[in-house]
Design a protein around this motif. Structure first.
Motif, mmCIF file in Angstrom:
data_model
loop_
_atom_site.group_PDB
_atom_site.id
_atom_site.type_symbol
_atom_site.label_atom_id
_atom_site.label_comp_id
_atom_site.label_asym_id
_atom_site.label_seq_id
_atom_site.Cartn_x
_atom_site.Cartn_y
_atom_site.Cartn_z
ATOM 1 N N SER A 1 -13.912 8.584 13.246
ATOM 2 C CA SER A 1 -13.513 9.965 15.017
ATOM 3 C C SER A 1 -11.944 8.583 14.838
ATOM 4 N N GLU A 2 -11.720 8.053 14.117
ATOM 5 C CA GLU A 2 -10.367 6.792 14.031
ATOM 6 C C GLU A 2 -10.053 6.724 15.869
ATOM 7 N N THR A 3 -10.888 6.543 16.284
ATOM 8 C CA THR A 3 -10.163 5.916 17.849
ATOM 9 C C THR A 3 -10.603 4.630 18.194
ATOM 10 N N THR A 4 -11.887 4.069 17.037
ATOM 11 C CA THR A 4 -12.634 2.696 17.513
ATOM 12 C C THR A 4 -11.833 1.738 16.615
ATOM 13 N N ILE A 5 -11.362 0.664 16.649
ATOM 14 C CA ILE A 5 -11.713 -0.156 16.009
ATOM 15 C C ILE A 5 -12.705 -1.424 15.553
ATOM 16 N N ILE A 6 -13.340 -1.139 13.875
ATOM 17 C CA ILE A 6 -14.576 -1.792 14.090
ATOM 18 C C ILE A 6 -14.387 -2.778 12.717
ATOM 19 N N SER A 7 -15.359 -4.107 12.607
ATOM 20 C CA SER A 7 -15.123 -4.877 11.873
ATOM 21 C C SER A 7 -14.192 -4.512 10.419
ATOM 22 N N ASN A 8 -13.370 -5.398 9.935
ATOM 23 C CA ASN A 8 -13.234 -5.524 8.841
ATOM 24 C C ASN A 8 -14.072 -5.858 7.875
ATOM 25 N N ASP A 9 -15.452 -6.290 7.992
ATOM 26 C CA ASP A 9 -16.888 -6.602 7.075
ATOM 27 C C ASP A 9 -16.672 -5.581 6.447
ATOM 28 N N PHE A 10 -15.512 -4.066 6.953
ATOM 29 C CA PHE A 10 -16.651 -2.416 6.337
ATOM 30 C C PHE A 10 -15.256 -2.276 4.809
ATOM 31 N N VAL A 11 -14.877 -3.522 5.211
ATOM 32 C CA VAL A 11 -13.099 -3.536 3.881
ATOM 33 C C VAL A 11 -13.877 -4.254 3.465
ATOM 34 N N CYS A 12 -14.331 -3.357 1.701
ATOM 35 C CA CYS A 12 -14.273 -4.347 0.273
ATOM 36 C C CYS A 12 -13.003 -4.377 -0.187
ATOM 37 N N HIS A 13 -12.118 -3.515 -0.522
ATOM 38 C CA HIS A 13 -10.145 -3.740 -0.457
ATOM 39 C C HIS A 13 -10.194 -2.177 -0.613
ATOM 40 N N THR A 14 -8.301 -2.460 -0.435
ATOM 41 C CA THR A 14 -7.201 -1.214 -0.317
ATOM 42 C C THR A 14 -6.689 -1.693 -1.293
ATOM 43 N N ASN A 15 -6.968 -0.958 -2.375
ATOM 44 C CA ASN A 15 -5.566 -1.078 -3.455
ATOM 45 C C ASN A 15 -4.541 -0.297 -3.309
ATOM 46 N N PHE A 16 -3.465 -0.298 -3.779
ATOM 47 C CA PHE A 16 -1.848 0.362 -3.417
ATOM 48 C C PHE A 16 -1.645 0.135 -4.755
ATOM 49 N N GLU A 17 -0.935 1.281 -4.993
ATOM 50 C CA GLU A 17 -0.593 1.771 -6.952
ATOM 51 C C GLU A 17 0.883 1.923 -6.903
ATOM 52 N N TYR A 18 1.847 2.149 -8.190
ATOM 53 C CA TYR A 18 2.265 3.183 -7.789
ATOM 54 C C TYR A 18 2.110 3.811 -9.637
ATOM 55 N N ARG A 19 2.911 4.891 -9.663
ATOM 56 C CA ARG A 19 2.489 5.712 -10.802
ATOM 57 C C ARG A 19 3.577 5.847 -11.813
ATOM 58 N N ASP A 20 3.471 4.747 -12.868
ATOM 59 C CA ASP A 20 4.328 3.735 -13.534
ATOM 60 C C ASP A 20 4.896 5.263 -14.261
ATOM 61 N N ALA A 21 4.527 5.977 -14.752
ATOM 62 C CA ALA A 21 5.496 6.687 -15.448
ATOM 63 C C ALA A 21 6.375 7.655 -14.874
ATOM 64 N N GLU A 22 5.874 7.728 -13.355
ATOM 65 C CA GLU A 22 6.427 8.326 -12.567
ATOM 66 C C GLU A 22 8.070 7.614 -12.014
ATOM 67 N N HIS A 23 7.187 6.150 -11.538
ATOM 68 C CA HIS A 23 8.277 5.175 -10.845
ATOM 69 C C HIS A 23 9.574 4.962 -12.748
ATOM 70 N N TYR A 24 8.842 4.399 -13.307
ATOM 71 C CA TYR A 24 9.730 3.772 -14.364
ATOM 72 C C TYR A 24 10.406 4.681 -14.880
ATOM 73 N N ASN A 25 10.178 6.080 -14.845
ATOM 74 C CA ASN A 25 10.966 7.216 -15.736
ATOM 75 C C ASN A 25 12.592 7.717 -14.785
ATOM 76 N N ARG A 26 12.014 7.078 -13.510
ATOM 77 C CA ARG A 26 13.653 7.294 -12.308
ATOM 78 C C ARG A 26 13.938 6.389 -12.262
ATOM 79 N N TRP A 27 13.950 5.002 -13.556
ATOM 80 C CA TRP A 27 14.945 4.000 -13.141
ATOM 81 C C TRP A 27 14.668 3.531 -15.039
ATOM 82 N N ASP A 28 14.599 5.070 -16.044
ATOM 83 C CA ASP A 28 14.747 4.808 -17.337
ATOM 84 C C ASP A 28 14.797 3.149 -17.813
ATOM 85 N N PHE A 29 13.085 3.348 -16.994
ATOM 86 C CA PHE A 29 12.788 1.822 -17.975
ATOM 87 C C PHE A 29 11.342 2.264 -18.509
ATOM 88 N N THR A 30 11.518 3.097 -19.922
ATOM 89 C CA THR A 30 10.409 3.616 -20.404
ATOM 90 C C THR A 30 9.337 2.951 -20.993
#
Length: 309
Positions: free
Chosen positions: A33-62
């Motif tokens: 319901s997104e209203t109640t915090i429960i134990s972070n025992d239920f978090v295996c992982h959350t990965n934060f990633e960028y899309r390297d082609a999109e990211h580095y093409n913006r800077w001409d770091f091909t």
């Protein structure tokens, strides 16, 4: 690593193209319901990633595209939040797509069914408000050998240091001699230690200055270290704390430093892990470090192409 997972592709603000500095991430488990915090025992992982082609093409770091896995960091069991040291950030544009990969975990409750969500919080600073120093991410991880022809046999005369891989698909790699290595292996009962030469993974061209390290470990890991084998210096040592009344990591300390720690091309570096499987059955293990180091090339690129405009 068996729980349900999902991927989200999103940007911070599609309506603009503004340079931002990502500075912290946080994950909490919530009820469906997104209203109640429960134990972070239920978090295996959350990965934060960028899309390297999109990211580095913006800077001409091909030349950087496909050189490293495009993960900024990973929040996992025992690590609920991540923060870069003062004055540093990871640069992204407001309309740049980021990838969030979340997986659920349940080690302890066997008689119930749960519907959960991971709430992700991102903190950022606008470049127009404050200019930070850019960091570049890289993930290093322990890989252990196994027999490709008989992968679940374990150590043998030919491969005395062999592990038993949990599976041979998603986390199998090959060294320069085409020998198979696993990054996801079985830990027998009792105390064990594992080591891996991470020098090639680091692939240091000259020198790098590390400012942040976040560990990714599974329960029963007790100590995880990055060691300079040349100088015998312990660069970072994560003494993780396991729960005693249930399975799970209570805390896995991260590393943050404004001054940073130098690593050098002509030095050798080792990942070292100590594990104590206190249960009466085999358990699974992974051990990686998401490191962030100062990115001089990106700093110069931003000064030249952003700050002059």
């Amino acid at each position: 690593m068996e729980g349900p997972k999902s991927d989200l592709y999103s940007s911070i603000d599609d309506s603009s193209e503004e340079l931002l500095w990502l500075t912290s991430f946080k994950t909490n488990a919530y009820s469906d319901s997104e209203t109640t915090i429960i134990s972070n025992d239920f978090v295996c992982h959350t990965n934060f990633e960028y899309r390297d082609a999109e990211h580095y093409n913006r800077w001409d770091f091909t030349d950087r595209i496909n050189q490293n896995y495009p993960r900024i960091t990973s929040i996992s069991n025992g690590v609920e939040s991540f923060k870069l040291p003062k004055g540093y950030g990871f640069p992204v544009y407001s309309n740049e797509r980021l990838v969030f990969n979340a997986q659920a975990l349940n080690h302890n409750i066997t008689d119930s069914t749960f519907k959960i969500k991971h709430k992700v919080e991102i903190e950022f600073i606008r470049h127009r408000d404050k200019q930070l120093k850019p960091l570049q991410p890289k993930t290093i991880y322990i890989m252990l050998p196994f027999d490709i022809n008989n992968p679940f046999a374990g150590p043998s005369n030919d491969i005395p240091n062999a592990c038993i891989p949990v599976e041979t698909k998603l986390h199998t790699y090959f060294d320069e001699n085409n020998n198979p290595l696993s990054g996801h292996w079985v830990v027998p009962q009792g105390k064990h230690n594992y080591s891996f030469d991470a020098s090639k993974q680091l692939n240091i061209k000259d020198s790098i200055r590390i400012h942040q390290i976040t560990p990714h470990l599974h329960p029963f890991a007790e100590k995880f270290s990055l060691i300079n084998k040349t100088t015998k210096e312990i660069i970072y040592e994560c003494k993780s704390e396991n729960f005693t009344e249930k399975i799970g990591l209570k805390n896995a300390p991260t590393f943050e430093s404004e001054s940073g720690i130098w690593l050098y091309k002509d030095h050798n570096y080792e990942l070292y892990l100590e594990v104590n499987n206190t249960t009466n059955k085999d358990q699974e293990m992974m051990a990686s470090m998401a490191i962030l180091f100062y990115d001089l090339e990106m700093h110069n690129k931003i000064k030249k192409h952003v700050d002059i405009n």
